[in-house]
Design a protein around this motif. Structure first.
Motif, short mmCIF file in Angstrom:
data_model
loop_
_atom_site.label_atom_id
_atom_site.label_comp_id
_atom_site.label_asym_id
_atom_site.label_seq_id
_atom_site.Cartn_x
_atom_site.Cartn_y
_atom_site.Cartn_z
N ALA A 48 0.85 -1.18 0.00
CA ALA A 48 0.00 0.00 0.00
C ALA A 48 0.89 1.23 0.00
O ALA A 48 2.06 1.17 0.41
N GLY A 49 0.32 2.33 -0.44
CA GLY A 49 1.06 3.58 -0.48
C GLY A 49 0.80 4.42 0.76
O GLY A 49 0.01 4.05 1.64
N ILE A 50 1.46 5.54 0.81
CA ILE A 50 1.32 6.47 1.92
C ILE A 50 0.25 7.50 1.54
O ILE A 50 0.41 8.25 0.58
N SER A 51 -0.83 7.51 2.29
CA SER A 51 -1.91 8.47 2.06
C SER A 51 -1.50 9.83 2.62
O SER A 51 -0.54 9.94 3.39
N VAL A 52 -2.26 10.85 2.25
CA VAL A 52 -1.96 12.17 2.79
C VAL A 52 -2.15 12.21 4.30
O VAL A 52 -1.39 12.88 5.01
N GLU A 53 -3.14 11.48 4.80
CA GLU A 53 -3.37 11.42 6.24
C GLU A 53 -2.18 10.77 6.95
O GLU A 53 -1.71 11.26 7.98
N LEU A 54 -1.70 9.66 6.39
CA LEU A 54 -0.55 8.98 6.99
C LEU A 54 0.69 9.87 6.90
O LEU A 54 1.50 9.91 7.83
N ALA A 55 0.84 10.59 5.81
CA ALA A 55 1.99 11.50 5.66
C ALA A 55 2.01 12.54 6.77
O ALA A 55 3.07 12.84 7.33
N VAL A 56 0.85 13.08 7.11
CA VAL A 56 0.77 14.07 8.19
C VAL A 56 1.17 13.42 9.51
O VAL A 56 1.93 14.00 10.30
N LYS A 57 0.68 12.22 9.77
CA LYS A 57 1.00 11.53 11.02
C LYS A 57 2.48 11.17 11.09
O LYS A 57 3.12 11.33 12.14
N LEU A 58 3.05 10.70 9.98
CA LEU A 58 4.47 10.37 9.95
C LEU A 58 5.33 11.61 10.18
O LEU A 58 6.34 11.54 10.89
N SER A 59 4.93 12.72 9.60
CA SER A 59 5.71 13.95 9.80
C SER A 59 5.69 14.39 11.26
O SER A 59 6.71 14.83 11.79
N ALA A 60 4.56 14.23 11.90
CA ALA A 60 4.47 14.59 13.33
C ALA A 60 5.30 13.64 14.19
O ALA A 60 5.94 14.06 15.15
N ALA A 61 5.30 12.37 13.83
CA ALA A 61 6.02 11.38 14.63
C ALA A 61 7.54 11.44 14.44
O ALA A 61 8.29 11.27 15.40
N PHE A 62 7.98 11.69 13.22
CA PHE A 62 9.41 11.62 12.93
C PHE A 62 10.08 12.97 12.71
O PHE A 62 11.28 13.03 12.47
#
Length: 95
Positions: A48-62
């Protein structure tokens, strides 16, 4: 000129550079992102790819930008589209 080698799947980068390199687990990261472990597993296993929602969460986490993740995904998707679309069947509308 078309790029011959495909870009790395964003899930591989997430897995290798952000999860394994930090000694984390998929379960731990999924909990931190407040998402289902299976969802994250699909991404890191390149199903699966990285959705925009997941991108926002990953940016906050990392601590990086959502744009970083979106760009990785967009480059991956675009390369694959370039390989599969037959441009000879498209009519040019350029003047």
């Amino acid at each position: 000129m078309r790029r011959m080698l495909p870009p790395v799947h964003p899930g591989e980068i997430l897995r290798e550079e952000f999860i394994l390199a930090r000694g984390l687990t998929v379960t731990r990261v999924a909990e931190a992102l407040n998402i289902n472990r299976t969802t994250l597993s699909h991404v890191v296993n390149e199903h699966a790819g990285i959705s925009v929602e997941l991108a926002v969460k990953l940016s906050a986490a990392f601590g990086n930008s959502a744009q970083f993740w979106i760009t990785l995904q967009k480059n991956y998707d675009l390369w694959h589209a370039e390989q599969t679309i037959d441009r000879s069947k498209i009519v040019s509308l350029a003047s």
